[in-house]
Design a protein around this motif. Structure first.
Motif, PDB file in Angstrom:
ATOM      1  N   LEU A 190       0.808  -1.227   0.000  1.00 18.48           N
ATOM      2  CA  LEU A 190       0.000   0.000   0.000  1.00 18.48           C
ATOM      3  C   LEU A 190       0.840   1.276   0.000  1.00 18.48           C
ATOM      4  O   LEU A 190       0.385   2.312  -0.462  1.00 18.48           O
ATOM      5  CB  LEU A 190      -0.946   0.011   1.207  1.00 18.48           C
ATOM      6  CG  LEU A 190      -2.261  -0.771   1.040  1.00 18.48           C
ATOM      7  CD1 LEU A 190      -2.991  -0.868   2.369  1.00 18.48           C
ATOM      8  CD2 LEU A 190      -3.142  -0.127  -0.022  1.00 18.48           C
TER       9      LEU A 190
ATOM     10  N   ALA B 259       1.096   3.102  -3.256  1.00 17.89           N
ATOM     11  CA  ALA B 259      -0.084   3.711  -3.882  1.00 17.89           C
ATOM     12  C   ALA B 259       0.137   5.198  -4.153  1.00 17.89           C
ATOM     13  O   ALA B 259      -0.274   5.717  -5.200  1.00 17.89           O
ATOM     14  CB  ALA B 259      -1.315   3.513  -2.992  1.00 17.89           C
TER      15      ALA B 259
ATOM     16  N   PHE C 198      -0.886  -0.538  -8.924  1.00 20.72           N
ATOM     17  CA  PHE C 198      -1.657   0.649  -8.551  1.00 20.72           C
ATOM     18  C   PHE C 198      -1.777   1.621  -9.733  1.00 20.72           C
ATOM     19  O   PHE C 198      -2.808   2.268  -9.906  1.00 20.72           O
ATOM     20  CB  PHE C 198      -1.006   1.357  -7.360  1.00 20.72           C
ATOM     21  CG  PHE C 198      -1.199   0.638  -6.062  1.00 20.72           C
ATOM     22  CD1 PHE C 198      -2.457   0.510  -5.502  1.00 20.72           C
ATOM     23  CD2 PHE C 198      -0.120   0.071  -5.404  1.00 20.72           C
ATOM     24  CE1 PHE C 198      -2.650  -0.174  -4.298  1.00 20.72           C
ATOM     25  CE2 PHE C 198      -0.290  -0.603  -4.208  1.00 20.72           C
ATOM     26  CZ  PHE C 198      -1.557  -0.726  -3.647  1.00 20.72           C
TER      27      PHE C 198
END
Length: 326
Positions: free
Chosen positions: A85, A88, A215
């Motif tokens: 993450l 991202a 992403f």
């Protein structure tokens, strides 16, 4: 062997940088029958190709074992969701940047774009100081001042630009300039943020690029839906694609991988040399082949200053007592 790899990576970087800018510019200004390809879809396809290329590189590093590849992807990506993450933010910024490059080259000639885009050195340096606590030397601060002066000269309006104002109305130079400047800021921030993540973890560059591409594809598809959804539903995702479009997409996909190879095998001086060669080649080809650019003495002065600044920023003075290392 290392010297050969160094100069091979240099040659590939010069080829990739120059050919991407020129083919992208040519593809965005070429007049053809039917709809022109959508830059938003080209960005998504480039991200998907980058993921495929990185998976192949991880497969090669895992001694061509599908079981090992599956384990690495599972352990490094699926089992580390928070680490994944983190990518991202830079991925979203890189997606914005890639779209802005199409906007810039739809409105600026390749030579002006190439020189102005070197302002990313300035933004990267400033973000490195603020985010990584990096200290710049006297030569580097001096190079940043020279860089800003050179770009200002390149953007200086000339008589030929005033005469061509009617022609430029279809593709506003101001829009192109704003796109380049925004891309410079996004490139600087995303690059430093990505560097910070790489330094904090031990994951390979290829794994990180797979995460970025994942992403990037999602953000890119969101952009396609928001901005070009109606056109895609009418004429299809691959509307206007031809051989030239695929060349642009492949060159853009390989860009990040080429830079990764250069970081591994080359140094800042060689990267500066590659940038300088790319600027010179773009100027010559824009003038002789694309015929959309007439260089002025002010442009040449600005380009020389930018090239000088690029070399100076990568210059690392070594103590005289130190033996030269191979």
């Amino acid at each position: 062997m290392s010297a050969n790899l160094k100069y091979l990576s240099l040659g590939i970087l010069v080829f990739q940088t120059t050919s991407l800018v020129l083919t992208m510019r040519y593809s965005r200004t070429l007049k053809e029958e039917g709809p022109r390809y959508l830059s938003s879809t080209a960005v998504v396809v480039a991200e998907l190709l980058k993921i495929m290329a990185c998976i192949l590189l991880v497969y090669k590093d895992s001694k061509c074992s599908l079981r090992t590849l599956n384990r690495i992807l599972h352990d490094e990506i699926l089992n580390k969701p928070m680490e994944t993450l983190k990518l991202a933010i830079p991925s979203g910024i890189y997606t914005l940047q890639n779209n802005l490059l199409y906007v810039a080259l739809s409105n600026l000639d390749a030579a002006t774009y190439q020189v102005t885009y070197q302002l990313k050195i300035l933004t990267t340096a400033l973000f490195s100081v603020s985010m990584l606590g990096k200290k710049l030397g006297v030569y580097q601060w001096l190079s940043l001042i020279i860089l800003m002066t050179g770009v200002a000269f390149v953007q200086w309006p000339s008589d030929s630009q005033e005469l061509d104002s009617k022609e430029l109305s279809a593709g506003s130079q101001f829009v192109g300039l704003m796109a380049v400047l925004t891309a410079c800021f996004s490139s600087g921030f995303a690059g430093v943020y990505f560097e910070k993540i790489l330094k904090e973890t031990k994951q390979s560059v290829w794994i990180r690029n797979i995460q970025l591409g994942f992403f990037g594809s999602i953000f890119g598809l969101m952009g396609v839906y928001i901005y070009d959804g109606e056109l895609v539903s009418k004429n299809g995702f691959f509307q206007g694609y031809n051989q030239l479009t695929w060349i642009v997409v492949i060159l853009q996909a390989l860009g990040g991988l080429v830079i990764a190879a250069v970081i591994k095998y080359a140094d800042n001086i060689l990267k500066g040399f590659a940038t300088s060669l790319s600027i010179i080649l773009s100027t010559l080809i824009s003038y002789f082949w694309l015929q959309d650019f007439v260089p002025t003495s002010v442009f040449f002065l600005g380009a020389i200053l930018v090239i000088t600044a690029t070399f100076l920023y990568g210059y690392d003075p070594k103590p005289t007592g130190n033996p030269t290392k191979a």
